[in-house]
Design a protein around this motif. Structure first.
Motif, PDB file in Angstrom:
ATOM      1  N   LYS A  20       0.831  -1.209   0.000  1.00  0.00           N
ATOM      2  CA  LYS A  20       0.000   0.000   0.000  1.00  0.00           C
ATOM      3  C   LYS A  20       0.863   1.255   0.000  1.00  0.00           C
ATOM      4  O   LYS A  20       0.578   2.222  -0.719  1.00  0.00           O
ATOM      5  CB  LYS A  20      -0.914   0.021   1.222  1.00  0.00           C
ATOM      6  N   HIS A  21       1.923   1.236   0.797  1.00  0.00           N
ATOM      7  CA  HIS A  21       2.827   2.389   0.868  1.00  0.00           C
ATOM      8  C   HIS A  21       3.484   2.639  -0.491  1.00  0.00           C
ATOM      9  O   HIS A  21       3.554   3.786  -0.955  1.00  0.00           O
ATOM     10  CB  HIS A  21       3.881   2.151   1.950  1.00  0.00           C
ATOM     11  N   ASN A  23       1.012   4.145  -2.902  1.00  0.00           N
ATOM     12  CA  ASN A  23       0.804   5.565  -2.615  1.00  0.00           C
ATOM     13  C   ASN A  23       1.953   6.410  -3.160  1.00  0.00           C
ATOM     14  O   ASN A  23       1.728   7.484  -3.722  1.00  0.00           O
ATOM     15  CB  ASN A  23       0.655   5.805  -1.114  1.00  0.00           C
ATOM     16  N   PHE A  27       1.629   6.613  -6.923  1.00  0.00           N
ATOM     17  CA  PHE A  27       0.536   7.512  -7.292  1.00  0.00           C
ATOM     18  C   PHE A  27       0.975   8.967  -7.156  1.00  0.00           C
ATOM     19  O   PHE A  27       0.737   9.770  -8.059  1.00  0.00           O
ATOM     20  CB  PHE A  27      -0.690   7.240  -6.406  1.00  0.00           C
ATOM     21  N   ARG A  28       1.624   9.304  -6.056  1.00  0.00           N
ATOM     22  CA  ARG A  28       2.089  10.685  -5.865  1.00  0.00           C
ATOM     23  C   ARG A  28       3.094  11.090  -6.936  1.00  0.00           C
ATOM     24  O   ARG A  28       3.054  12.212  -7.439  1.00  0.00           O
ATOM     25  CB  ARG A  28       2.725  10.841  -4.479  1.00  0.00           C
TER      26      ARG A  28
END
Length: 137
Positions: free
Chosen positions: A112-113, A116, A119-120
């Motif tokens: 998940k990290h 993220n 995505f950023r």
């Protein structure tokens, strides 16, 4: 190189060389207790004994039994009632430092990290500009 340490059991000072974590006197007592535990477990009817049962009969502490399993002196393949606690949740395991459930949770959190972060980075690297209309305010 050896260093002076206090024995965690009897508080005596001893030369710690990285091999034993207790003084020679306490090490001898542990070895004698190991022999008692091993003789108990070698009996056919006791091979599947739980840690609580072994502790009750032999007088060995659960921590000492965990230590012997961790150091592979007692093998859970031969004695299925043995194990040591997961460093994270305390579930009995027979190898590694953490159980499969905790490993999966950590792996999911890392996935998940990473998602993220990706995505950023994708948003930061996109050439599209965002405009707000009067309705978005």
């Amino acid at each position: 190189m050896a260093e002076l340490k206090n024995c965690p059991k009897c508080n005596a000072i001893f030369n710690y060389n990285g091999l034993r974590d207790v003084c020679p006197k306490c090490h001898k007592e542990e070895e004698d207790l190991f022999e008692v535990v091993y003789r108990f477990l070698r009996q056919r009817e006791n091979r599947a004994a739980s840690i609580d049962r072994i502790t009750e009969v032999t007088g060995a502490s659960a921590g000492l039994l965990h230590k012997w399993v961790r150091k592979r002196r007692l093998h859970p393949a031969q004695f299925p009632g043995l194990g040591y606690p997961c460093d994270n949740c305390g579930t009995l395991i027979i190898q590694g430092k953490i159980c499969k459930s905790c490993t999966d949770n950590i792996r999911n959190d890392l996935d998940k990290h990473e998602a993220n972060i990706e995505f950023r980075e994708a948003v930061a690297n996109s050439n599209k500009k965002t405009y707000l209309s009067s309705r978005d305010k």
